[in-house]
Scaffold this active site. Structure first.
Site, short mmCIF file in Angstrom:
data_model
loop_
_atom_site.label_atom_id
_atom_site.label_comp_id
_atom_site.label_asym_id
_atom_site.label_seq_id
_atom_site.Cartn_x
_atom_site.Cartn_y
_atom_site.Cartn_z
N ASP A 273 3.86 -31.34 -16.90
CA ASP A 273 2.69 -32.23 -16.83
C ASP A 273 1.83 -32.14 -18.08
O ASP A 273 2.02 -31.28 -18.93
CB ASP A 273 1.87 -31.90 -15.56
CG ASP A 273 1.69 -30.41 -15.32
OD1 ASP A 273 1.95 -29.62 -16.24
OD2 ASP A 273 1.27 -30.03 -14.21
N ASN B 118 -4.11 -25.36 -3.64
CA ASN B 118 -3.96 -26.34 -2.55
C ASN B 118 -2.49 -26.68 -2.31
O ASN B 118 -2.18 -27.62 -1.60
CB ASN B 118 -4.76 -27.62 -2.87
CG ASN B 118 -4.29 -28.28 -4.16
OD1 ASN B 118 -3.35 -27.82 -4.79
ND2 ASN B 118 -4.96 -29.35 -4.54
N HIS C 235 -0.33 -27.51 -4.70
CA HIS C 235 0.28 -28.47 -5.63
C HIS C 235 1.33 -27.80 -6.52
O HIS C 235 1.26 -26.60 -6.78
CB HIS C 235 -0.78 -29.23 -6.44
CG HIS C 235 -1.47 -28.47 -7.52
ND1 HIS C 235 -2.78 -28.69 -7.87
CD2 HIS C 235 -1.03 -27.50 -8.36
CE1 HIS C 235 -3.10 -27.90 -8.86
NE2 HIS C 235 -2.07 -27.17 -9.18
N GLU D 279 -0.48 -33.48 -5.99
CA GLU D 279 -1.56 -33.01 -5.11
C GLU D 279 -1.23 -33.32 -3.64
O GLU D 279 -0.40 -34.19 -3.37
CB GLU D 279 -2.86 -33.73 -5.49
CG GLU D 279 -3.29 -33.54 -6.93
CD GLU D 279 -3.93 -32.19 -7.19
OE1 GLU D 279 -3.76 -31.25 -6.37
OE2 GLU D 279 -4.62 -32.06 -8.20
C1 F6R Z 1 0.78 -26.38 -14.71
C2 F6R Z 1 1.01 -26.81 -13.36
C3 F6R Z 1 0.16 -26.40 -12.21
C4 F6R Z 1 -0.05 -24.89 -12.14
C5 F6R Z 1 -0.92 -24.52 -10.93
C6 F6R Z 1 -1.21 -23.04 -10.87
O1 F6R Z 1 1.72 -26.96 -15.59
O2 F6R Z 1 1.92 -27.56 -13.18
O3 F6R Z 1 0.77 -26.84 -11.02
O4 F6R Z 1 1.17 -24.25 -12.06
O5 F6R Z 1 -2.13 -25.21 -10.99
O6 F6R Z 1 -2.04 -22.70 -11.95
P1 F6R Z 1 -2.41 -21.21 -12.28
O7 F6R Z 1 -1.16 -20.54 -12.73
O8 F6R Z 1 -3.41 -21.31 -13.42
O9 F6R Z 1 -2.98 -20.61 -11.03
#
Ligand code: F6R
Length: 243
Positions: A67, A136, A138, A143
């Site tokens: 992403d 959440n 994701h 989401e």
């Molecule tokens: C990032 C991504 C997000 C993160 C998720 C967890 O490329 O795709 O889905 O993996 O938000 O983020 P952290 O590791 O910062 O808790």
């Protein structure tokens, strides 16, 4: 689904890096799907160490990131392009022309999402996709929703994601409101999936995502249906899973 218990963040990072290193060793011309966020930073550090020690060669590897924020340019230190160069691409012998992150500066969402799907297809698909887990549920920026989004698309970020990510920006107002992300189908088409997750604050979502109902309200729950998923989680993140 295999769940590997790590003692702590450092151990999680080592275990995850060993799995990625095995993938690169077995198939030097593999396609790695990569993630950003705080969780995989240690994994990228261990991969860099392995490269520095001459144990790993990224010369044949191609990458596709999950992403990118829409509207952030590559020089912005909060862009995922910048993150990947800082934590991995600038530190190992990867051919930068084989690294791919969605182009956050492309204003035409349909065009960029189509380009990214075609690119992944032209590479022959993803051999191993690394994922973090959002609070959440994701994955990528998919989401919670009423239905699973399929292919690469443009998303409106939820308030909880903006809240979770504001720590990286001067204020919540500076967090972009939209992002390009691989879709659930894109992610599920990866041959192997590796999820890294750590910390007590993820314990509830780990239990829901990997032991609860499969529902688009918890996007990561779909991973229960993938034939080759490995979750590497520390003890804190696994503290609420059923016996
Ligand atoms: C990032 C991504 C997000 C993160 C998720 C967890 O490329 O795709 O889905 O993996 O938000 O983020 P952290 O590791 O910062 O808790």
């Amino acid at each position: 689904m295999r769940i590997l218990k790590a003692e702590n963040y450092e151990d999680m990072s080592k275990k995850a890096a060993n799995i990625i290193a095995a993938q690169v060793t077995l198939k030097p011309e593999c396609v790695l799907g990569l993630a950003t966020g705080s969780t995989p930073i240690g994994t990228y550090d261990v991969l860099t160490e392995k490269y520095n020690q001459g144990e790993l060669d990224f010369g044949g590897v191609s990458t596709v990131n999950l992403d990118e924020y829409k509207g952030l340019d590559r020089e912005n230190d909060q862009s995922y392009y910048y993150f990947m160069h800082k934590h991995l691409f600038d530190r190992v012998n990867i051919d930068k022309s084989r690294t791919n992150v969605p182009n956050g500066m492309e204003p035409d969402a349909d065009k960029e999402c189509r380009r990214y799907e075609e690119l992944i297809a032209s590479l022959g698909g993803v051999d191993m996709q690394l994922l973090g887990l959002g609070h959440n549920g994701h994955i990528g920026f998919n989401e919670p929703a009423d239905a699973f989004d399929k292919e690469t698309h443009c998303v409106d970020l939820t308030e909880s994601t903006i809240e979770a990510n504001k720590r990286f920006f001067a204020s919540a107002e500076d967090v972009p409101r939209q992002a390009y992300t691989m879709g659930i189908k894109t992610i599920m088409q990866a041959k192997r999936i590796l999820v890294v997750v750590n910390g007590e604050e993820k314990a509830d979502i780990v239990a829901k995502a990997f032991f609860g109902e499969v529902t688009p309200q918890v996007p990561a729950s779909i991973l229960q249906l993938h034939p080759d998923v490995t979750v590497v989680a520390d003890a804190a993140a696994l503290s609420k899973i059923p016996e």
